[in-house]
Scaffold this motif. Structure first.
Motif, PDB file in Angstrom:
ATOM      1  N   PHE A  51       4.896  11.620  13.302  1.00 22.38           N
ATOM      2  CA  PHE A  51       4.336  11.606  11.959  1.00 22.38           C
ATOM      3  C   PHE A  51       5.182  10.701  11.067  1.00 22.38           C
ATOM      4  O   PHE A  51       6.336  10.407  11.378  1.00 22.38           O
ATOM      5  N   VAL A  52       4.587  10.313   9.951  1.00 24.18           N
ATOM      6  CA  VAL A  52       5.349   9.756   8.836  1.00 24.18           C
ATOM      7  C   VAL A  52       5.071  10.635   7.622  1.00 24.18           C
ATOM      8  O   VAL A  52       4.019  11.284   7.527  1.00 24.18           O
ATOM      9  N   ALA A  53       6.017  10.671   6.714  1.00 23.33           N
ATOM     10  CA  ALA A  53       5.848  11.422   5.471  1.00 23.33           C
ATOM     11  C   ALA A  53       6.777  10.826   4.437  1.00 23.33           C
ATOM     12  O   ALA A  53       7.774  10.181   4.777  1.00 23.33           O
ATOM     13  N   GLY A  54       6.457  11.041   3.179  1.00 26.35           N
ATOM     14  CA  GLY A  54       7.317  10.542   2.111  1.00 26.35           C
ATOM     15  C   GLY A  54       7.311  11.498   0.942  1.00 26.35           C
ATOM     16  O   GLY A  54       6.302  12.159   0.659  1.00 26.35           O
ATOM     17  N   HIS A  55       8.433  11.597   0.257  1.00 25.56           N
ATOM     18  CA  HIS A  55       8.570  12.503  -0.879  1.00 25.56           C
ATOM     19  C   HIS A  55       8.066  11.804  -2.135  1.00 25.56           C
ATOM     20  O   HIS A  55       8.637  10.805  -2.572  1.00 25.56           O
ATOM     21  N   SER A  56       6.958  12.284  -2.687  1.00 28.26           N
ATOM     22  CA  SER A  56       6.379  11.729  -3.905  1.00 28.26           C
ATOM     23  C   SER A  56       6.030  10.251  -3.703  1.00 28.26           C
ATOM     24  O   SER A  56       5.192   9.933  -2.864  1.00 28.26           O
ATOM     25  N   LEU A  57       6.679   9.323  -4.423  1.00 29.88           N
ATOM     26  CA  LEU A  57       6.329   7.911  -4.235  1.00 29.88           C
ATOM     27  C   LEU A  57       6.579   7.467  -2.800  1.00 29.88           C
ATOM     28  O   LEU A  57       5.944   6.518  -2.303  1.00 29.88           O
ATOM     29  N   VAL A  68       1.755  13.152   6.992  1.00 26.53           N
ATOM     30  CA  VAL A  68       1.781  14.549   6.549  1.00 26.53           C
ATOM     31  C   VAL A  68       1.854  14.527   5.023  1.00 26.53           C
ATOM     32  O   VAL A  68       2.837  14.076   4.444  1.00 26.53           O
ATOM     33  N   ALA A  69       0.790  15.005   4.398  1.00 28.57           N
ATOM     34  CA  ALA A  69       0.594  14.807   2.964  1.00 28.57           C
ATOM     35  C   ALA A  69       1.378  15.790   2.115  1.00 28.57           C
ATOM     36  O   ALA A  69       1.478  16.977   2.438  1.00 28.57           O
ATOM     37  N   ASN A  70       1.898  15.306   0.992  1.00 24.59           N
ATOM     38  CA  ASN A  70       2.616  16.148   0.030  1.00 24.59           C
ATOM     39  C   ASN A  70       1.766  17.300  -0.485  1.00 24.59           C
ATOM     40  O   ASN A  70       2.254  18.421  -0.659  1.00 24.59           O
ATOM     41  N   ALA A  71       0.502  17.022  -0.753  1.00 21.25           N
ATOM     42  CA  ALA A  71      -0.352  17.998  -1.423  1.00 21.25           C
ATOM     43  C   ALA A  71      -0.801  19.133  -0.518  1.00 21.25           C
ATOM     44  O   ALA A  71      -1.168  20.207  -1.000  1.00 21.25           O
ATOM     45  N   THR A  72      -0.783  18.902   0.811  1.00 22.79           N
ATOM     46  CA  THR A  72      -1.328  19.891   1.747  1.00 22.79           C
ATOM     47  C   THR A  72      -0.373  20.300   2.855  1.00 22.79           C
ATOM     48  O   THR A  72      -0.595  21.317   3.519  1.00 22.79           O
ATOM     49  N   ALA A  73       0.673  19.510   3.097  1.00 19.87           N
ATOM     50  CA  ALA A  73       1.611  19.731   4.212  1.00 19.87           C
ATOM     51  C   ALA A  73       0.888  19.727   5.554  1.00 19.87           C
ATOM     52  O   ALA A  73       1.297  20.415   6.488  1.00 19.87           O
ATOM     53  N   THR A  74      -0.177  18.942   5.641  1.00 20.64           N
ATOM     54  CA  THR A  74      -0.931  18.786   6.885  1.00 20.64           C
ATOM     55  C   THR A  74      -1.176  17.297   7.129  1.00 20.64           C
ATOM     56  O   THR A  74      -1.147  16.485   6.189  1.00 20.64           O
ATOM     57  N   PRO A  75      -1.435  16.901   8.388  1.00 19.38           N
ATOM     58  CA  PRO A  75      -1.625  15.474   8.684  1.00 19.38           C
ATOM     59  C   PRO A  75      -2.991  14.961   8.273  1.00 19.38           C
ATOM     60  O   PRO A  75      -3.999  15.674   8.378  1.00 19.38           O
ATOM     61  N   LYS A  98       9.124  21.260   1.762  1.00 20.85           N
ATOM     62  CA  LYS A  98       9.626  22.220   2.747  1.00 20.85           C
ATOM     63  C   LYS A  98       8.548  22.515   3.790  1.00 20.85           C
ATOM     64  O   LYS A  98       8.826  22.505   4.997  1.00 20.85           O
ATOM     65  N   ASN A  99       7.335  22.763   3.320  1.00 18.45           N
ATOM     66  CA  ASN A  99       6.233  23.068   4.235  1.00 18.45           C
ATOM     67  C   ASN A  99       5.918  21.882   5.136  1.00 18.45           C
ATOM     68  O   ASN A  99       5.566  22.055   6.308  1.00 18.45           O
ATOM     69  N   SER A 100       6.033  20.669   4.587  1.00 14.21           N
ATOM     70  CA  SER A 100       5.764  19.464   5.374  1.00 14.21           C
ATOM     71  C   SER A 100       6.780  19.320   6.506  1.00 14.21           C
ATOM     72  O   SER A 100       6.416  19.026   7.656  1.00 14.21           O
ATOM     73  N   ILE A 101       8.056  19.508   6.187  1.00 14.23           N
ATOM     74  CA  ILE A 101       9.102  19.425   7.205  1.00 14.23           C
ATOM     75  C   ILE A 101       8.895  20.501   8.267  1.00 14.23           C
ATOM     76  O   ILE A 101       9.012  20.249   9.481  1.00 14.23           O
ATOM     77  N   GLN A 102       8.576  21.700   7.824  1.00 13.66           N
ATOM     78  CA  GLN A 102       8.349  22.788   8.777  1.00 13.66           C
ATOM     79  C   GLN A 102       7.158  22.498   9.677  1.00 13.66           C
ATOM     80  O   GLN A 102       7.205  22.771  10.887  1.00 13.66           O
TER      81      GLN A 102
END
Length: 316
Positions: A88-94, A231-238, A260-264
């Motif tokens: 996955f990729v994810a980013g905090h806010s911006l 993995v989206a900030n708003a949902t913590a799902t891909p 936190k939910n995204s990392i988990q």
């Protein structure tokens, strides 16, 4: 070993960030040169020389962090050609926008222009001094949520903006309401309640007008399906569908960052290591408050780049 790549948000900036990689690798220089051209001003000079007060302005901070993060990502990609394969990729806010650029859903030029616009809109949404954010450390989530509800009265807004870890939440809203919530949190047993040096109250309902304008800007961009799930900030799902990506980006503007939910979610889905694309290692520091037993790597300098490269090549 399976891993995810994560990208930092506002707060990771400092004058001189990324300079080691810029001096050493043409790929980093090419990213900064492209950023200067895409934005029609010398962003690279501001990143390396300051002044700090100018770099701290949201409209410059956001593209600056994206540019340095992408410079480090491009360097890593060039040193491990064809070998990057995150779950996955994810980013905090911006950083979510940077993650989408890294996953080839957006061009770097469009990403830079979007986050600069995002920064401008966020700054303009609430008059300077009327909004605030604060980190609450060492208090249960449910207690902080109730404190925010109690502080939201008389038309004032106070909401949880970031669920950063089990020990740290960030609140956002009108300055008076946030100040009231900070005092209540201290009385309720919080270890610390720290005001953040930000120019606007991000990720709360005061940002709804920003989301509407950004949605129109999204329509003018050329989107592609990302090569790795976000993995989206708003949902913590891909998410991988372009329409869904635009929707979660819109929601992210005024909704809490479920970090936190995204990392988990990523850890529970098989990611046993996380690579943080520069600048800094803020997200790496939050990991232990989200999950246990995972490894962390970052790209903030040459030494850490080498460690990350060894990890990627050793895991093949």
């Amino acid at each position: 070993m399976a891993y995810a790549i994560i990208f930092p948000g506002q707060g990771a900036q400092e004058v001189g960030m990324g300079k080691e990689l810029f001096d050493e690798f043409k790929e980093a220089r090419e990213v900064l040169e492209l950023a200067d051209e895409a934005l029609s001003f010398r962003l690279s000079r501001l990143i390396f020389d300051g002044p700090e007060a100018e770099l701290q302005k949201t409209e410059f901070t956001q593209p600056a962090i994206m540019a340095v993060s992408m410079a480090s990502f491009k360097v890593l990609s060039s040193l491990a050609p064809g070998e990057l394969s995150p779950l996955f990729v994810a980013g905090h806010s911006l950083g979510e926008y940077t993650a989408l650029v890294a996953a080839q859903a957006l061009s770097l030029e469009e990403g830079l222009r979007l986050v600069r616009l995002r920064g401008q809109l966020m700054q303009e949404a609430v008059p300077v001094g009327e909004g605030a954010m604060a980190a609450i450390i060492g208090l249960e989530e449910s207690v902080i949520v109730e404190i925010c509800k109690a502080a939201s009265k008389g038309g004032k807004v106070c909401e949880v903006a970031n669920y950063n870890s089990g020990q740290q939440l960030v609140i956002s809203g009108h300055a008076t309401a946030v100040a009231e919530a900070m005092e209540a949190a201290k009385k309720a047993g919080a270890k610390r309640a720290v005001p953040l040096k930000v120019s606007a109250p991000f990720h709360c309902s005061l940002m709804r007008p920003v989301a509407d304008t950004l949605s129109r800007a999204f329509e003018a961009c050329s989107w592609r399906r990302p090569v790795w799930p976000l993995v989206a900030n708003a949902t913590a799902t891909p998410v991988t569908d372009i329409g869904e990506i635009q929707n979660v980006l819109r929601r992210q503007t005024y909704s809490p960052v479920l970090w936190k939910n995204s990392i988990q979610f990523m850890a529970n889905s098989g990611a046993s290591a996380f690579i943080e694309a520069a600048p800094g290692n803020v997200l790496s520091g939050l990991l232990k408050g989200c999950v246990s037993g995972v490894e962390s790597y970052n790209l903030k300098d040459l030494k850490n780049l080498e460690k990350t490269l060894d990890f990627i090549k050793g895991g093949l």
